[in-house]
Each structure stands twice: as C-alpha cells, then as structure tokens.
Design an enzyme around this catalytic site. Structure first.
Site, mmCIF file in Angstrom:
data_model
loop_
_atom_site.group_PDB
_atom_site.id
_atom_site.type_symbol
_atom_site.label_atom_id
_atom_site.label_comp_id
_atom_site.label_asym_id
_atom_site.label_seq_id
_atom_site.Cartn_x
_atom_site.Cartn_y
_atom_site.Cartn_z
ATOM 1 N N PRO A 1 46.404 33.369 80.432
ATOM 2 C CA PRO A 1 45.438 32.712 81.382
ATOM 3 C C PRO A 1 43.877 33.207 81.222
ATOM 4 C CG PRO A 1 47.407 33.769 82.541
ATOM 5 C CD PRO A 1 47.500 34.220 81.264
ATOM 6 N N LEU A 2 43.004 32.258 81.376
ATOM 7 C CA LEU A 2 41.614 32.717 81.229
ATOM 8 C C LEU A 2 40.956 32.294 82.371
ATOM 9 C CD1 LEU A 2 39.075 33.368 79.686
ATOM 10 C CD2 LEU A 2 39.052 30.788 78.961
#
Length: 67
Positions: free
Chosen positions: A2-3
């Site tokens: 995840p970013l």
C-alpha cells in the site's frame, strides 16, 4: 504494498509529521492487514501561498484569522 500519499500545507513540526506517518501506517495495517513494513507513506508539503480554499490562499486566510 500500500502507498498512501498525503498533501499538507507546510507548517507542521518534524515530530508531527513522524506521528502522522506512524498513525497512517498503523491504520492501513489494521484496515487491510498489510504488514507495517510494506506500507509506504509519502507526505508532500505545499506552501500556504500555493494552497487555495474558495479562491483565497491559505496564507491569506491564516493572516486574517479565518484558518
């Protein structure tokens, strides 16, 4: 991996930014089960003169006491 990308008006302390990174990482870990070491958080700071709310800069709003 995840970013999370966060844009803020400049003005927070290094300690506040570190706390933000820690809290967002923990929230992503809880929400989607990603291991903390896989979570990426990018904080971009913008000058208040370049941030506009209702057509008026955040710098002007702060100076007038409205933000």
């Amino acid at each position: 991996m995840p970013l999370v990308q966060i844009t803020l008006a400049r003005g927070r302390s290094p300690e506040q930014l570190a706390a933000l990174g820690e809290e967002v990482t923990a929230a992503v870990t809880r929400a989607v089960g990603a291991p903390a070491e896989n979570v990426r958080v990018v904080v971009t700071e913008c000058e208040p003169e370049h941030w506009f709310v209702g057509g008026e800069s955040l710098a002007a709003l702060r100076a007038s006491g409205r933000r």
